[in-house]
Design a protein around this motif. Structure first.
Motif, short mmCIF file in Angstrom:
data_model
loop_
_atom_site.label_atom_id
_atom_site.label_comp_id
_atom_site.label_asym_id
_atom_site.label_seq_id
_atom_site.Cartn_x
_atom_site.Cartn_y
_atom_site.Cartn_z
N ALA A 1 0.86 -1.42 0.14
CA ALA A 1 -0.05 0.06 0.13
C ALA A 1 0.88 1.31 0.03
N ALA A 2 1.82 1.14 0.80
CA ALA A 2 2.78 2.60 0.93
C ALA A 2 3.48 2.50 -0.45
N ARG A 3 3.98 1.56 -1.14
CA ARG A 3 4.90 1.55 -2.27
C ARG A 3 3.89 2.11 -3.52
N ARG A 4 2.73 1.87 -3.30
CA ARG A 4 1.62 2.59 -4.28
C ARG A 4 0.86 3.81 -3.95
N GLY A 5 1.59 4.49 -2.77
CA GLY A 5 1.07 5.69 -2.51
C GLY A 5 -0.22 6.05 -1.67
N ALA A 6 -0.61 4.83 -1.40
CA ALA A 6 -2.12 4.79 -0.47
C ALA A 6 -1.63 5.63 0.98
N ILE A 7 -2.84 6.40 1.17
CA ILE A 7 -2.60 6.85 2.61
C ILE A 7 -3.02 5.92 3.79
N GLY A 8 -3.85 4.74 3.62
CA GLY A 8 -3.99 3.94 4.59
C GLY A 8 -4.45 2.49 4.05
N ALA A 9 -4.55 1.78 4.92
CA ALA A 9 -4.75 0.31 4.63
C ALA A 9 -5.54 -0.46 5.70
N LEU A 10 -6.68 -1.14 5.20
CA LEU A 10 -7.28 -1.97 6.33
C LEU A 10 -7.42 -3.41 5.80
N ILE A 11 -7.32 -4.35 6.60
CA ILE A 11 -7.15 -5.85 6.04
C ILE A 11 -8.32 -6.28 6.87
N VAL A 12 -9.13 -6.95 6.16
CA VAL A 12 -10.35 -7.66 6.68
C VAL A 12 -10.02 -8.88 7.43
N HIS A 13 -10.39 -9.08 8.64
CA HIS A 13 -9.69 -10.10 9.26
C HIS A 13 -10.59 -11.36 9.27
N ASP A 14 -10.13 -12.53 9.48
CA ASP A 14 -10.92 -13.57 9.19
C ASP A 14 -9.98 -14.76 10.21
N THR A 15 -10.46 -15.41 11.32
CA THR A 15 -9.36 -16.20 12.13
C THR A 15 -8.66 -17.11 11.25
#
Length: 542
Positions: A188-202
């Motif tokens: 995400a950082a390499r592509r210039g995003a300002i934030g990143a959310l990862i959908v959690h599943d156990t």
């Protein structure tokens, strides 16, 4: 390339099956007991416990007759860290307000007073994998600058079934680096995003939501330059919250998971916008790695690393018995003791062809930070670092008939391990639950991602087949240890049996004897995601 490979040099130097262990279990016990004592306070970076740990480590290396291995002839390499904690503030995904710790688990590693994201576009990027060697690209050229990327955890083939494009593309259930949350934040950082959310599943993460949100808004990082900035906000979106916000968009998350397993998947621009305004408390800490060496007599510029991390979790809330110190006896005081034993054994033997480096890293428990600092500022060229052998949690139930291999199929170091184990009348057993990605969760990974072949011994990989009690006894030990993992009860005890840990340290001694010889270069397997990185510097290893 003229290098000899491990495969060409097997078998190892013959070792008589009846040869007694070289590592002294009593010494392992003694050193573990000292480092895990209350006097060391849980060995958290930036505390009095760190000072005592570093002083003890340097004194031990000096007594063994080693030389300093740090910059400019020092015993330590300074590691500047930042410690951040998010305060309370509004967070929303479109019209849906999200609660920290319940719906999201957010942190930042930027040393700024406030995280402020106002109506940022959201883009669902599937698993967020860009893997040319697997002919896979989830991004398809999408512009993420100033946006918040939403990822699925693990690899595209984690849940894939026969007939789907992703099936077997990334090792099936075995997690690759592309499945780790660290990779997704970095991408995400390499592509210039300002934030990143990862959908959690156990299942995909390998741990429940209670683990994902255990940070309570805290994070650590090394101090980075302006050219190496991380995203402003990162974290997990709970599975329940994800279903709600996707449904509000008219999207079915289960259907999107299936769609993301297709090579034709394209990112989906969401209608909702993301907003967050959170205060940040920033603390700066100066910590240190400890580095010692035995210089090589033939190829001193070529190095073999033996490593462990010295840090643990320091003090925390009192447990049921009122104990606050989390002493990290097995994780990783025992690993430090193992490195010290390796240093003793190699120093007592003939001078090696190559330089042997004995590294004790800081801040592993904060995100592999000490080893990451070294990997970006190595005291010896990584292109000529032959291998890294890491000790991080060894079983203390006694001798075993096998050794657990974490990260099977990565490099020819596994061939050396197999031969060394055979000399002990042991066999190699691949780890259980390889989808947890243990290969990417210890300090060796900091140099792995720069192309250095590495192997770790980590008892979390599965139940050992014990010489007394078999696999059942190994499982009993593992279950008991996991109940104390990162807790106050990971403490030295007089009934710990260090003979099995000594066996494992001896494996690294045998492997190190071979790796210390000039001309021996382990190689990544053709399927490894790190092979191409190493290949770029092949001309430096003649």
């Amino acid at each position: 390339m003229k290098n000899k490979t491990i495969a060409c040099l097997l078998p190892l130097i013959a070792i008589a099956a009846a040869e007694p262990p070289k590592t002294d279990p009593a010494k392992l016990s003694e050193m573990t007991k000292v480092l895990a004592s209350d006097e060391f306070g849980g060995r958290s970076p930036g505390t009095e416990g760190e000072k005592k740990t570093i002083e003890w480590s340097i004194a031990r290396f000096k007594a063994l007759g080693l030389e300093p291995g740090g910059p400019d002839g020092a015993w330590t390499q300074k590691v500047p860290l930042i410690h951040t904690r998010l305060g309370d503030g509004p967070v929303s995904f479109g019209a849906t307000s999200l609660k920290q710790g319940t719906d999201v688990a957010l942190t930042t590693v930027r040393p700024e007073a406030t995280v402020a994201i106002e109506n940022a576009p959201l883009v669902f990027v599937g698993y967020g994998v860009s893997a040319p060697e697997a002919q896979w690209d989830d991004f398809k050229g999408v512009d993420l600058k100033g946006k918040v990327a939403v990822f699925l955890v693990n690899d595209p083939d984690f849940e894939a079934v026969a007939g789907e494009d992703a099936k077997g593309r990334f090792g099936d259930k075995r997690m690759t680096y592309y499945g780790r949350w660290t990779y997704k934040y970095e991408e995400a950082a390499r592509r210039g995003a300002i934030g990143a959310l990862i959908v959690h599943d156990t299942a995909g993460a390998g741990y429940p939501w209670s683990t994902a949100n255990a940070s309570n808004g805290e994070n650590y990082d090394i101090v980075r330059g302006p050219e190496d900035q991380r995203i402003a906000l990162q974290g997990w979106l709970s599975g329940e919250a994800a279903n709600r916000v996707f449904a509000a968009e008219g999207l079915n998350l289960a259907a999107l998971r299936k769609q993301a397993r297709s090579a034709a998947f394209r990112p989906i621009a969401m209608k909702a916008r993301f907003t967050a305004k959170l205060p940040v408390t920033v603390e700066r800490i100066e910590s240190a790695n400890v580095l010692a060496k035995i210089p090589g007599k033939v190829k001193p510029d070529e190095t073999v690393q033996f490593a462990a991390h010295w840090d643990a979790y320091g003090e925390g809330p009192p447990d049921a018995q009122g104990r606050t110190i989390r002493p990290g006896a097995n994780d990783d005081a025992l690993g430090v003791a193992g490195v010290m034993e390796l240093a003793r054994l190699f120093k007592a033997g003939p001078a090696p062809d190559r330089t042997l480096v004995f590294a004790l890293w800081t801040a592993e428990e904060r995100g592999l930070l000490g080893s990451e600092w070294y990997a970006t500022r190595p005291t010896a060229p990584l292109e000529k670092t032959v291998a890294n052998l890491t000790l991080d949690i060894l079983q203390t139930a006694g001798e075993a008939k096998d050794v657990i291999l974490v990260g099977a199929g990565q490099s020819s170091l596994e061939d050396l391990l197999t031969e060394a184990a055979r000399a002990q009348n042991r066999v190699v057993t691949p780890e259980e639950a390889s989808e947890r990605g243990l290969f990417y969760r210890a300090d060796h990974f900091s140099v792995v991602r720069r192309g250095v072949p590495a192997l770790q011994l980590m008892a979390l990989g599965g139940a050992s087949d014990m010489r007394v009690g078999g696999r059942e006894a190994g499982q009993k030990w593992l279950d008991g240890y996991m109940a104390c993992y990162h807790k106050t009860c990971d403490a030295w005890a007089p009934d710990w049996n260090f003979t099995g840990a000594a066996q494992d340290v001896d494996l690294f001694y045998s492997m190190g004897q071979r790796l210390s010889k000039a001309g021996v270069w382990p190689e990544w397997r053709p399927s490894s995601e790190f092979r191409a990185i190493r290949a770029k510097s092949a001309d430096q290893r003649q």
